[in-house]
Design a protein around this motif. Structure first.
Motif, PDB file in Angstrom:
ATOM      1  N   ILE A 172       0.831  -1.206   0.000  1.00  0.00           N
ATOM      2  CA  ILE A 172       0.000   0.000   0.000  1.00  0.00           C
ATOM      3  C   ILE A 172       0.867   1.259   0.000  1.00  0.00           C
ATOM      4  N   CYS A 173       1.925   1.254   0.839  1.00  0.00           N
ATOM      5  CA  CYS A 173       2.800   2.429   0.920  1.00  0.00           C
ATOM      6  C   CYS A 173       3.573   2.663  -0.374  1.00  0.00           C
ATOM      7  N   SER A 174       3.845   1.583  -1.105  1.00  0.00           N
ATOM      8  CA  SER A 174       4.595   1.718  -2.363  1.00  0.00           C
ATOM      9  C   SER A 174       3.726   2.230  -3.495  1.00  0.00           C
ATOM     10  N   GLY A 175       2.424   2.321  -3.254  1.00  0.00           N
ATOM     11  CA  GLY A 175       1.524   2.870  -4.268  1.00  0.00           C
ATOM     12  C   GLY A 175       1.237   1.942  -5.419  1.00  0.00           C
ATOM     13  N   VAL A 176       1.271   0.615  -5.157  1.00  0.00           N
ATOM     14  CA  VAL A 176       0.944  -0.335  -6.219  1.00  0.00           C
ATOM     15  C   VAL A 176      -0.523  -0.144  -6.610  1.00  0.00           C
ATOM     16  N   SER A 177      -0.772  -0.037  -7.890  1.00  0.00           N
ATOM     17  CA  SER A 177      -2.110   0.257  -8.387  1.00  0.00           C
ATOM     18  C   SER A 177      -3.088  -0.869  -8.058  1.00  0.00           C
ATOM     19  N   LEU A 178      -4.294  -0.507  -7.646  1.00  0.00           N
ATOM     20  CA  LEU A 178      -5.328  -1.494  -7.357  1.00  0.00           C
ATOM     21  C   LEU A 178      -5.849  -2.170  -8.617  1.00  0.00           C
ATOM     22  N   SER A 179      -5.500  -1.625  -9.759  1.00  0.00           N
ATOM     23  CA  SER A 179      -5.915  -2.228 -11.029  1.00  0.00           C
ATOM     24  C   SER A 179      -4.877  -3.213 -11.557  1.00  0.00           C
ATOM     25  N   ASN A 180      -3.803  -3.412 -10.779  1.00  0.00           N
ATOM     26  CA  ASN A 180      -2.767  -4.381 -11.155  1.00  0.00           C
ATOM     27  C   ASN A 180      -3.041  -5.681 -10.399  1.00  0.00           C
ATOM     28  N   PRO A 181      -3.546  -6.713 -11.064  1.00  0.00           N
ATOM     29  CA  PRO A 181      -3.987  -7.909 -10.323  1.00  0.00           C
ATOM     30  C   PRO A 181      -2.856  -8.809  -9.833  1.00  0.00           C
ATOM     31  N   VAL A 182      -1.631  -8.686 -10.388  1.00  0.00           N
ATOM     32  CA  VAL A 182      -0.568  -9.641 -10.067  1.00  0.00           C
ATOM     33  C   VAL A 182      -0.255  -9.624  -8.576  1.00  0.00           C
ATOM     34  N   VAL A 183       0.039  -8.441  -8.024  1.00  0.00           N
ATOM     35  CA  VAL A 183       0.420  -8.335  -6.615  1.00  0.00           C
ATOM     36  C   VAL A 183      -0.755  -8.688  -5.714  1.00  0.00           C
ATOM     37  N   TRP A 184      -1.930  -8.174  -6.033  1.00  0.00           N
ATOM     38  CA  TRP A 184      -3.088  -8.406  -5.179  1.00  0.00           C
ATOM     39  C   TRP A 184      -3.531  -9.857  -5.200  1.00  0.00           C
ATOM     40  N   VAL A 212      -9.199 -13.857 -14.013  1.00  0.00           N
ATOM     41  CA  VAL A 212      -9.664 -15.196 -13.678  1.00  0.00           C
ATOM     42  C   VAL A 212      -8.877 -15.775 -12.502  1.00  0.00           C
ATOM     43  N   ILE A 213      -7.604 -15.372 -12.344  1.00  0.00           N
ATOM     44  CA  ILE A 213      -6.803 -15.852 -11.208  1.00  0.00           C
ATOM     45  C   ILE A 213      -7.377 -15.309  -9.899  1.00  0.00           C
ATOM     46  N   SER A 214      -7.859 -14.070  -9.921  1.00  0.00           N
ATOM     47  CA  SER A 214      -8.484 -13.495  -8.725  1.00  0.00           C
ATOM     48  C   SER A 214      -9.697 -14.318  -8.307  1.00  0.00           C
ATOM     49  N   TRP A 215     -10.534 -14.663  -9.266  1.00  0.00           N
ATOM     50  CA  TRP A 215     -11.729 -15.461  -8.957  1.00  0.00           C
ATOM     51  C   TRP A 215     -11.350 -16.872  -8.510  1.00  0.00           C
ATOM     52  N   ASN A 216     -10.323 -17.453  -9.146  1.00  0.00           N
ATOM     53  CA  ASN A 216      -9.864 -18.777  -8.715  1.00  0.00           C
ATOM     54  C   ASN A 216      -9.411 -18.742  -7.259  1.00  0.00           C
ATOM     55  N   SER A 217      -8.688 -17.678  -6.887  1.00  0.00           N
ATOM     56  CA  SER A 217      -8.219 -17.543  -5.498  1.00  0.00           C
ATOM     57  C   SER A 217      -9.401 -17.395  -4.551  1.00  0.00           C
ATOM     58  N   LEU A 218     -10.423 -16.641  -4.959  1.00  0.00           N
ATOM     59  CA  LEU A 218     -11.601 -16.454  -4.108  1.00  0.00           C
ATOM     60  C   LEU A 218     -12.346 -17.774  -3.911  1.00  0.00           C
ATOM     61  N   ILE A 219     -12.532 -18.517  -4.994  1.00  0.00           N
ATOM     62  CA  ILE A 219     -13.235 -19.808  -4.906  1.00  0.00           C
ATOM     63  C   ILE A 219     -12.474 -20.766  -3.994  1.00  0.00           C
ATOM     64  N   LEU A 220     -11.151 -20.822  -4.171  1.00  0.00           N
ATOM     65  CA  LEU A 220     -10.329 -21.712  -3.348  1.00  0.00           C
ATOM     66  C   LEU A 220     -10.325 -21.260  -1.895  1.00  0.00           C
ATOM     67  N   CYS A 221     -10.346 -19.949  -1.680  1.00  0.00           N
ATOM     68  CA  CYS A 221     -10.374 -19.402  -0.326  1.00  0.00           C
ATOM     69  C   CYS A 221     -11.670 -19.801   0.390  1.00  0.00           C
ATOM     70  N   CYS A 222     -12.793 -19.673  -0.288  1.00  0.00           N
ATOM     71  CA  CYS A 222     -14.084 -20.072   0.300  1.00  0.00           C
ATOM     72  C   CYS A 222     -14.093 -21.569   0.608  1.00  0.00           C
ATOM     73  N   SER A 223     -13.526 -22.350  -0.287  1.00  0.00           N
ATOM     74  CA  SER A 223     -13.493 -23.799  -0.082  1.00  0.00           C
ATOM     75  C   SER A 223     -12.624 -24.165   1.115  1.00  0.00           C
ATOM     76  N   ASP A 224     -11.431 -23.571   1.200  1.00  0.00           N
ATOM     77  CA  ASP A 224     -10.516 -23.890   2.296  1.00  0.00           C
ATOM     78  C   ASP A 224     -11.062 -23.455   3.646  1.00  0.00           C
ATOM     79  N   SER A 225     -11.893 -22.423   3.659  1.00  0.00           N
ATOM     80  CA  SER A 225     -12.460 -21.947   4.923  1.00  0.00           C
ATOM     81  C   SER A 225     -13.650 -22.787   5.372  1.00  0.00           C
TER      82      SER A 225
END
Length: 634
Positions: A172-184, A212-225
């Motif tokens: 956040i302090c480095s100002g990485v753009s919220l539209s850049n999906p790689v880091v997030w 699509v990687i963001s959605w894959n992470s969300l689906i896997l996160c819901c499953s693991d929880s």
């Protein structure tokens, strides 16, 4: 003719484009000889002194594994720039020259962000996350601004929530753009691995641009929880919002259906896979095979496997594991042999699944698979070693299993759990507790609920009442683990074994959740053995309320009522037993004959070579009758 054409156009020397194409193709080949030929050509035309071509040739040598030639060339480059140093640093890490890389990093005159990123990723590849994070801190002290690659690499190394939060704050302090999906996306996956699912969800919600990687992470996160149905709902939302799922999405969704044991939803997911052309992907088809197996449709798993055109290790592993899970060890072994004949190279998961399927009558085959694992160098891999131990423990060869334990260097938590539990079940309670004490001294590993379950089983088999109560009482305080039904069942059985039946009943009555049938069965058996008919009657009636599908409490109550002449109650329970249509558990046994395993159940006639067997029995019967007749005549 080609050379005459070049001379006619004044092209006496190959162009830079020619050498660029030559280096690119040589990089793909990874051939040391070809690298030396390209180097010789560059020397011949006088381009090697050029820093750009020196760097390209340096990259070529490292790619082909010729580290000595690369270092000689690096020293010969007259004007080294930052790229030269970075190429050499990355090449040393790539070829496992860690000490040389550390020395070279200290010698770099001007380190840029690529130099620091190379060090961080290099330490990560060597399995040294602490040094990678320490390098990142040094990078900050030198006021080098991190890049997206820096943060995405660090996110894969974090092992505690505090460090993850610090990296998140740095992003956040480095100002990485919220539209850049790689880091997030990396941060989402980091929080998922750490088990902080609400943080992962907050990262997803703050992203401006999701892929699509963001959605894959969300689906896997819901499953693991544990929210598997929510995960499937997110898959639906993903498609409604216009995102196209990939093969990883489908493999995750099918695996979720497998975990839910939901055949209907699994079939829908597989139908969508077929429609979108993803079933040909081995990961997706492997997940589909596993889903059918977990939903008790092994025949569909076999059918799907048979329809696939090409076999590989992933598909074979899925079906071998399915056979193993259903107890068809012979079929798993046949598929393993057939896959080897089809030139499918087995991996450690193949050996692990095959060895896990072995039973006591297949010990000779298990020893052969063990020998093959040693020959191919898989015997020291932790999953294979764990399955080897499990196989030897199942067949009662405890000493052979402990030899595997002694020769395995990398022991993970599952490995320790296996040896602790199996020693207990083989009546080696003292050794099981000794292994547990050895495990507690192991840094980096903490006991989980399975570990403590194994220790309690050992205490139960060894009648170690003091140790058992101490471990059970300290589960939450010392290890942060809440006792579950299985742990309560162990401590109750332990108390029942030593005659402390009232204490066992008190524990069962005060449990924070409904006790399982195993807990009441232990108390019921103990009360019958000790002659406490009142407690036996009370427990049996309690079991009828919580576990009406078990015939055991019905039979106990019928016996108790008949002993106390309460015939009306006995008739009532018999009527209820007949109404439930319950049957006693049917026993079975297995024997191995001529490389085949035969299973016999009670009241079942299934004999190998039945005609010859009956003929032999008839001859023996006649011979016996003749002998009796002769004795009677005498």
């Amino acid at each position: 003719m080609f050379s005459q054409h070049r001379r006619a156009h004044g092209l006496c020397m190959p162009s830079s484009f020619y050498f660029s194409r030559l280096v690119d193709r040589s990089l793909l080949s990874k051939c040391p000889t070809l690298a030396r030929i390209v180097h010789a050509q560059l020397v011949k035309v006088g381009l090697i002194d050029n820093t750009f071509w020196g760097n390209r040739c340096l990259q070529l040598y490292f790619k082909s594994g010729s580290v000595f030639d690369a270092l000689q060339l690096f020293e010969a480059i007259p004007l080294k720039n930052t790229i030269s140093w970075n190429v050499c640093l990355e090449g040393l890490f790539r070829n496992d020259y860690l000490n040389h890389a550390l020395y070279l990093f200290d010698e770099i005159p001007e380190r840029d962000v690529v130099s620091w990123n190379t060090m961080i990723s290099g330490f990560a590849s060597f399995g040294s996350p602490r040094n990678a994070i320490r390098t990142f801190l040094d990078m900050q002290r030198y006021v080098i601004r991190p890049t997206e690659f820096t943060f995405s690499t660090l996110a894969t190394l974090v092992t505690c929530v505090r460090h993850g939060e610090q990296i998140h704050g740095n992003v956040i302090c480095s100002g990485v753009s919220l539209s850049n999906p790689v880091v997030w996306n990396s941060l989402m996956d980091m929080y998922r691995r750490l088990g902080v699912f609400d943080y992962a969800l907050s990262v997803f919600l703050t992203m401006d641009d999701r892929d699509v990687i963001s959605w894959n992470s969300l689906i896997l996160c819901c499953s693991d929880s544990g929210n598997k149905l929510v995960a499937l709902d997110q898959f639906r939302v993903m498609r409604e919002m216009g995102y196209q799922p990939d093969e990883y999405t489908f493999s995750t969704v099918v695996s979720i259906c497998s975990g839910l044991r939901d055949l209907c939803k699994g079939k829908q997911a597989i139908g969508l896979c077929i429609k979108m052309g993803f079933l040909s992907n081995t990961v997706v088809s492997g997940a589909a095979i596993d889903m059918f197996s977990k939903c008790n449709r092994l025949e569909d798993s076999v059918k799907l496997f048979g329809h696939l055109e090409k076999w590989d290790a992933v598909l074979c592993n899925s079906l071998v594991a399915s056979y193993s899970w259903h107890g068809f060890g012979e079929e798993a072994l046949k598929l393993f042999i057939l896959a080897m004949r089809q030139r499918v190279k087995p991996d450690m998961f193949t050996f692990s699944s095959v060895l896990s399927s072995m039973n006591v009558v297949m010990l000779d085959h298990g020893a052969q698979v063990h020998s093959l694992a040693v020959k191919l160098g898989f015997d020291l891999d932790t999953p294979v070693a764990t399955s080897l131990m499990e196989m030897y423990f199942k067949t009662g060869l405890v000493d052979s299993a402990m030899r595997v334990f002694a020769t395995t260097d990398e022991k993970d938590l599952f490995f320790w759990n296996t040896v602790i539990m199996c020693l207990a079940r083989n009546s080696r309670a003292d050794e099981s507790l000794a292994i547990f004490r050895q495990f507690l001294m192991h840094r980096g590993l903490k006991p989980d609920k399975v570990t403590l379950m194994g220790v309690l089983v050992a205490c139960c088999y060894g009648n170690f009442i003091y140790e058992g109560i101490q471990i059970f009482s300290s589960m939450e305080k010392a290890h942060g683990i809440d006792p579950e039904n299985e742990h309560y069942a162990c401590i109750v059985e332990l108390l029942c074994r030593v005659g402390m039946i009232n204490e066992a009943n008190d524990i069962a009555e005060k449990m924070p959740f409904e006790p399982s049938s195993h807990i009441w069965e232990s108390i019921l058996y103990a009360s019958i053995d000790l002659g406490d008919t009142r407690l036996a009657e009370r427990v049996a009636e309690r079991m009828l309320e919580s576990e009406p599908k078990s015939s055991f409490p019905y039979l106990v109550l019928i016996k108790l009522y008949e002993m106390t002449w309460r015939w009306e109650n006995s008739v009532r329970i018999r009527y209820a037993l007949d109404k439930q249509k319950l049957k006693c558990a049917q026993g079975s046994s297995k024997i191995g004959i001529k490389r085949s395993v035969y299973c016999f159940e009670a009241n079942q006639l299934q004999i190998h070579g039945g005609h010859d067997t009956w003929a032999t029995l008839e001859l023996l019967s006649w011979d016996s009758e003749d002998q009796r007749s002769a004795e009677h005549f005498v």
